[in-house]
Design a protein around this motif. Sequence first.
Motif, short mmCIF file in Angstrom:
data_model
loop_
_atom_site.label_atom_id
_atom_site.label_comp_id
_atom_site.label_asym_id
_atom_site.label_seq_id
_atom_site.Cartn_x
_atom_site.Cartn_y
_atom_site.Cartn_z
N ASP A 60 -8.59 -8.83 -14.53
CA ASP A 60 -8.70 -9.61 -13.29
C ASP A 60 -8.14 -8.84 -12.09
O ASP A 60 -8.33 -9.27 -10.95
CB ASP A 60 -7.91 -10.92 -13.41
CG ASP A 60 -8.40 -11.81 -14.53
OD1 ASP A 60 -9.62 -12.03 -14.60
OD2 ASP A 60 -7.57 -12.27 -15.33
N THR A 61 -7.44 -7.76 -12.36
CA THR A 61 -6.69 -7.07 -11.32
C THR A 61 -7.56 -6.09 -10.55
O THR A 61 -8.10 -5.15 -11.14
CB THR A 61 -5.49 -6.34 -11.92
OG1 THR A 61 -4.71 -7.26 -12.68
CG2 THR A 61 -4.62 -5.73 -10.83
N PRO A 62 -7.69 -6.27 -9.25
CA PRO A 62 -8.48 -5.32 -8.45
C PRO A 62 -7.68 -4.06 -8.15
O PRO A 62 -6.47 -3.98 -8.43
CB PRO A 62 -8.75 -6.11 -7.17
CG PRO A 62 -7.55 -6.99 -7.03
CD PRO A 62 -7.14 -7.37 -8.44
N GLU A 63 -8.33 -3.09 -7.57
CA GLU A 63 -7.63 -1.93 -7.07
C GLU A 63 -6.70 -2.38 -5.94
O GLU A 63 -7.09 -3.17 -5.08
CB GLU A 63 -8.62 -0.90 -6.55
CG GLU A 63 -7.99 0.34 -5.96
CD GLU A 63 -8.99 1.29 -5.33
OE1 GLU A 63 -8.56 2.27 -4.69
OE2 GLU A 63 -10.21 1.04 -5.46
N ILE A 64 -5.46 -1.90 -5.97
CA ILE A 64 -4.48 -2.26 -4.95
C ILE A 64 -3.95 -1.00 -4.30
O ILE A 64 -3.55 -0.05 -4.98
CB ILE A 64 -3.30 -3.06 -5.56
CG1 ILE A 64 -3.81 -4.37 -6.19
CG2 ILE A 64 -2.25 -3.36 -4.49
CD1 ILE A 64 -2.73 -5.13 -6.95
N GLU A 65 -3.96 -1.01 -3.00
CA GLU A 65 -3.48 0.15 -2.22
C GLU A 65 -2.43 -0.36 -1.24
O GLU A 65 -2.72 -1.24 -0.42
CB GLU A 65 -4.66 0.76 -1.48
CG GLU A 65 -4.40 2.04 -0.72
CD GLU A 65 -5.66 2.53 -0.04
OE1 GLU A 65 -5.68 2.56 1.21
OE2 GLU A 65 -6.64 2.87 -0.74
N VAL A 66 -1.21 0.16 -1.35
CA VAL A 66 -0.10 -0.33 -0.54
C VAL A 66 0.35 0.76 0.44
O VAL A 66 0.58 1.91 0.04
CB VAL A 66 1.09 -0.76 -1.41
CG1 VAL A 66 2.25 -1.25 -0.53
CG2 VAL A 66 0.67 -1.86 -2.38
N HIS A 67 0.48 0.38 1.70
CA HIS A 67 0.96 1.27 2.75
C HIS A 67 2.22 0.68 3.38
O HIS A 67 2.39 -0.55 3.42
CB HIS A 67 -0.11 1.46 3.82
CG HIS A 67 -1.38 2.07 3.30
ND1 HIS A 67 -1.68 3.40 3.45
CD2 HIS A 67 -2.42 1.51 2.63
CE1 HIS A 67 -2.86 3.65 2.90
NE2 HIS A 67 -3.33 2.52 2.39
N ILE A 68 3.08 1.55 3.88
CA ILE A 68 4.34 1.13 4.48
C ILE A 68 4.38 1.59 5.94
O ILE A 68 4.13 2.77 6.23
CB ILE A 68 5.54 1.72 3.71
CG1 ILE A 68 5.48 1.32 2.23
CG2 ILE A 68 6.86 1.27 4.34
CD1 ILE A 68 6.47 2.08 1.36
N MET A 69 4.67 0.68 6.84
CA MET A 69 4.80 1.02 8.25
C MET A 69 6.07 1.85 8.48
O MET A 69 7.12 1.57 7.90
CB MET A 69 4.88 -0.24 9.12
CG MET A 69 3.55 -0.93 9.32
SD MET A 69 2.37 0.00 10.34
CE MET A 69 3.12 -0.09 11.97
N GLU A 70 5.95 2.84 9.32
CA GLU A 70 7.10 3.65 9.72
C GLU A 70 7.48 3.27 11.15
O GLU A 70 6.67 3.40 12.07
CB GLU A 70 6.76 5.14 9.65
CG GLU A 70 6.40 5.65 8.26
CD GLU A 70 7.61 5.79 7.35
OE1 GLU A 70 8.76 5.71 7.86
OE2 GLU A 70 7.41 5.98 6.14
N ASN A 71 8.70 2.76 11.32
CA ASN A 71 9.18 2.44 12.66
C ASN A 71 10.70 2.41 12.66
O ASN A 71 11.34 2.71 11.64
CB ASN A 71 8.59 1.11 13.15
CG ASN A 71 8.85 -0.05 12.20
OD1 ASN A 71 9.90 -0.12 11.56
ND2 ASN A 71 7.89 -0.95 12.10
N ASP A 72 11.29 2.05 13.77
CA ASP A 72 12.74 2.04 13.90
C ASP A 72 13.31 0.62 13.88
O ASP A 72 14.43 0.38 14.36
CB ASP A 72 13.15 2.73 15.21
CG ASP A 72 12.78 4.20 15.22
OD1 ASP A 72 12.89 4.84 14.16
OD2 ASP A 72 12.38 4.71 16.29
N GLU A 73 12.56 -0.33 13.32
CA GLU A 73 13.02 -1.71 13.26
C GLU A 73 14.14 -1.86 12.22
O GLU A 73 14.29 -1.05 11.30
CB GLU A 73 11.86 -2.63 12.91
CG GLU A 73 10.71 -2.60 13.89
CD GLU A 73 11.04 -3.27 15.21
OE1 GLU A 73 12.02 -4.04 15.26
OE2 GLU A 73 10.31 -3.04 16.20
N LYS A 74 14.91 -2.93 12.35
CA LYS A 74 15.95 -3.25 11.37
C LYS A 74 15.31 -3.55 10.01
O LYS A 74 14.14 -3.91 9.93
CB LYS A 74 16.76 -4.46 11.83
CG LYS A 74 17.58 -4.22 13.08
CD LYS A 74 18.34 -5.49 13.48
CE LYS A 74 19.16 -5.28 14.74
NZ LYS A 74 19.87 -6.52 15.15
#
Length: 722
Positions: free
Chosen positions: A670-684
Amino acid sequence: MKNSSELSRRKFIQQVSLSGIALTLGAYFPASGKTEVEIVNAQLVDKASTELLSWISIDTSGKVTIRNHRSEMGQGTFQAIPQMIAEELEVNLDQVTILFAPANPKKFGPQPQEGSFSIRGWYKQLLQVGASAREMLIGVAAKQWAVDPSDCYAQNGQVIHRSSGKKLGYGLLVEEASTLPPPQNVPLKSRKDYKIIGKSLPRQDIPLKINGTAQFGLDKKVPGMLYAVVERSPRFRGKVIRFDDSKTKAVAGVKNVFMVQRAVFGNLTEGVAVVANSLWAAMQGRKLLTVEWDDSGFDHLDSDQLASQMRANLGKPGPSQKFEAAWQTSAKKIDAIYETPYQSHSCMEPLNCIAHVQDNRIDIWGPIQEANWIQADLSDRMGIPKENVTVNMTFLGGGFGRKGFTDYPHEAALISKTMKAPVQVVWTREDDMRTGPFRTGAFYACKGGVDSTGQILAFQMITAAQWIGQEWSPKPYPDPEPPSYNNGNTEGMLHPYLKAIPHYSFGGVGTRAPIPVLWWRSVYASTNGFAAESFIDELAHLAGQDPLAFRRNHLPDKRYQDIVDQLEMISGWKSRGKNAGWGIAITECFSGICGHIVQVSRKADGKLKIDKVIALIDCGWYVNPDIIRAQVEGSIIMGLGAAIKHATTFKDGKAVEQNFNTYEMPRMTDTPEIEVHIMENDEKAGGVGEPGLPPFAPALCNAIFDLTGKRIRTLPFKLEDV
């Protein structure tokens, strides 16, 4: 990994140091209401006047011991917390021993594992502890070399003199350092200088879990321990009238059978405990037990009755004349109702707890998610000073909020008190899934309108659900007037939307039912997000606009604009074809923002399939990318199950789904392809473990609409039926 127990400052130092000499640092809040911690050398502190939190210790062999003061239920604190301290301390994690800290809010600070708080709530304090220890060791080395500390630096558990290359290991420096006051407010590294923070280092708990040495609650044993199971009412407020234990007591190994209570919010629920010298004997004895229950005084609700009550409650908040007037002037307007079901937590490790109650002392061991709360609850209910209640955490096989509740340790403590011995209480899968507490079902009435330019003019969301907060109030059931306020009505929704919408209205009415409800991963955001982001999508199509661009137009803050831009780029949104459906949703909870783009299509046989999920999480400052990706992936799978696989339903006041044969879980197929990205910033730093779940269901349903033109407003649904 060593097992933790209650430790004084002196005992802790002795445990982590063969010689008893160690540099042991902690921190404390020196004044009520002050947010800055003060770093303290444990050797120099009178424990009667000051208790420490966030302990780190280095002994004369150079061994570093770090206490993880949060529970580890798969979310990665066992790795991330030491990784933060080790970064500023300048040691590698293979030089570090990690121990669980027992519940002690004075020594280790607040320890509840909720709201994705472990990193976002403590990262600065933990970094400061490591940095202070490093500077102390550099100062001692510089003194021995008669050089300026600024000419020295630390690396890999050593202090190094730049010009001469001389080195001293930390172990050679701790004896003198242990006599010094630590520096305060040491400048922390810039992110560009990190060596291990921001890196996908292998988790320290994974080898333990693979080779079987990791100790979960069910693995824990203590001398003289007995075992107990409890027969509980299949209805949530049933009382014991009488029971027949004659056959049960005939089972070899059964020690005792008696009535027991456990506190579920404002109510004491009843059961019959079977205690034996083995778990097998207790379980066999329970099968032969007969109990007569009193089920009077509360409704035996079906799911249809709950749904009817919630639909009726949607109409109870008085209309806002100002909102209605704005809505009526909209160039185009729409309204819709969304429905989400009750859900079980269904952790892979069922509930269990060991309790040992003595004259003026309680010791707890088990998969504890909220150590401080359980410590305080047991102290209050059992009349034992808090400092005499020790809650020892093991690894958890999942928690999702359920193992933060106080009922199962309370029940175990009462059984131990009766037996005058340590007792491990074990719940079966059926006990867990039919007894709850559950995630509440929720209904949403949404109304919205756009102006002639395609901007949202008016937006309203009314909620009907059981409020978790009302469960703590021991009001008589049924209460004639349902509670009418819940501060979680907007949880999950992107708050910058409200800056761009001239007229908005939120409200709700609490549904009254004897069914206990509790936090579930991402709490209200898991249901609110489905309604809010599905309806935002409906408004986008009402306005005749691209759903991604429509969101961008209503999110004035740059941080959110950047998220939308990044989602557009990583997904290839502008290149999507006509033979696939693409859906977008962005939600926010616990200071973490997550967007999903789900892609669906038709298989050759015409059935719908989920092809891919592209996720982007903005959690601000972060520690370990691999842990973040794993948490978002896990959240998506959990959200997938709640969207298309499982729900808890009720018949005659009883939970129907009691095991995985009827409460179906997603499988690998049941599991589709999953692609995870992480934002790069200066937030807390923001949350990670929960924000990845709420966007999935609305993004999926929005994708289905994009492909088929059919709106899905009720969860769960079957893909094959679309």
